[in-house]
Design a protein around this motif. Structure first.
Motif, mmCIF file in Angstrom:
data_model
loop_
_atom_site.group_PDB
_atom_site.id
_atom_site.type_symbol
_atom_site.label_atom_id
_atom_site.label_comp_id
_atom_site.label_asym_id
_atom_site.label_seq_id
_atom_site.Cartn_x
_atom_site.Cartn_y
_atom_site.Cartn_z
ATOM 1 N N GLU A 28 36.846 42.854 52.412
ATOM 2 C CA GLU A 28 36.746 42.111 53.673
ATOM 3 C C GLU A 28 37.219 40.668 53.508
ATOM 4 O O GLU A 28 37.912 40.133 54.357
ATOM 5 N N GLN A 29 36.836 40.035 52.419
ATOM 6 C CA GLN A 29 37.284 38.671 52.128
ATOM 7 C C GLN A 29 37.915 38.687 50.743
ATOM 8 O O GLN A 29 37.230 38.837 49.740
ATOM 9 N N ASP A 72 32.126 36.907 39.490
ATOM 10 C CA ASP A 72 31.740 35.526 39.159
ATOM 11 C C ASP A 72 32.935 34.583 39.277
ATOM 12 O O ASP A 72 32.823 33.397 38.981
ATOM 13 N N GLY A 73 34.103 35.103 39.718
ATOM 14 C CA GLY A 73 35.292 34.286 39.908
ATOM 15 C C GLY A 73 36.193 34.194 38.690
ATOM 16 O O GLY A 73 37.290 33.635 38.767
ATOM 17 N N GLY A 105 36.068 37.769 45.665
ATOM 18 C CA GLY A 105 36.201 38.602 46.850
ATOM 19 C C GLY A 105 34.827 39.071 47.301
ATOM 20 O O GLY A 105 33.911 39.210 46.488
ATOM 21 N N MET A 106 34.690 39.290 48.595
ATOM 22 C CA MET A 106 33.402 39.703 49.158
ATOM 23 C C MET A 106 33.563 41.006 49.938
ATOM 24 O O MET A 106 34.526 41.176 50.687
ATOM 25 N N ALA A 111 29.560 39.678 46.445
ATOM 26 C CA ALA A 111 30.713 39.407 45.595
ATOM 27 C C ALA A 111 31.037 40.653 44.779
ATOM 28 O O ALA A 111 30.137 41.287 44.220
ATOM 29 N N VAL A 112 32.331 41.004 44.723
ATOM 30 C CA VAL A 112 32.764 42.205 44.000
ATOM 31 C C VAL A 112 34.012 41.889 43.176
ATOM 32 O O VAL A 112 34.686 40.882 43.399
ATOM 33 N N ASP A 113 34.330 42.756 42.231
ATOM 34 C CA ASP A 113 35.539 42.653 41.431
ATOM 35 C C ASP A 113 36.727 43.130 42.268
ATOM 36 O O ASP A 113 36.641 44.172 42.921
#
Length: 157
Positions: A28-29, A72-73, A105-106, A111-113
């Motif tokens: 989604e993001q 975690d970015g 990413g969300m 938050a996901v990989d």
């Protein structure tokens, strides 16, 4: 009713657990470099150095890199999807591997990989110029047609 209330948090945890180890291609993001696309261009422009021997061989082309932006970015699993030249490929991997943390990413507010692709175009501006002319085209970002020209540390033309 207490049993139902106790079960609700497990369902939320289970949906989060379903994402463990999963790498999304679209969310989604989508993940974003800190400061956005323009900052990504600037990061690449500051850090990519056109290998001297690759310039001497007139090696150029588009290196397609793929990476995973972790929840975690952090950046992991950087690899070449389509290479051009061993030195150009290695330079793209080196710089992308050293990127700062991204905004992850969300998906459904979590938050996901996310797997992400960045094409890096190495192009000598004018093949007729000598190899001491250091201006090269470094990157074109997916989604946009922006191109960044940088000088690889030599005197600007």
């Amino acid at each position: 009713t207490q049993a139902k209330l106790a079960a609700a948090p497990k369902k939320q945890s289970k949906s989060q657990d379903e994402n463990v180890g999963k790498v999304f291609k679209v969310v989604e993001q989508m993940p974003e470099f800190p400061g956005g696309a323009q900052e990504l261009y600037q990061y690449l422009a500051r850090n990519i150095k056109y290998p001297k021997s690759a310039k001497e061989r007139k090696a150029q082309g588009r290196v397609i890199t793929q990476l995973v932006v972790r929840k975690d970015g952090s950046i992991t699993d950087v690899k070449i999807v389509k290479g051009v030249d061993a030195e150009l490929d290695a330079e793209a991997v080196r710089v992308i591997s050293g990127m700062p943390k991204w905004q992850p990413g969300m998906q459904k507010g979590v938050a996901v990989d996310v797997k992400y692709t960045i094409p890096v175009t190495f192009r000598l501006d004018n093949p007729k110029k000598t190899s001491s002319d250091g201006v090269v085209t470094v990157v074109s970002y997916p989604k946009e047609n922006n191109v960044v020209s940088v000088n690889d540390g030599e005197k600007a033309p």
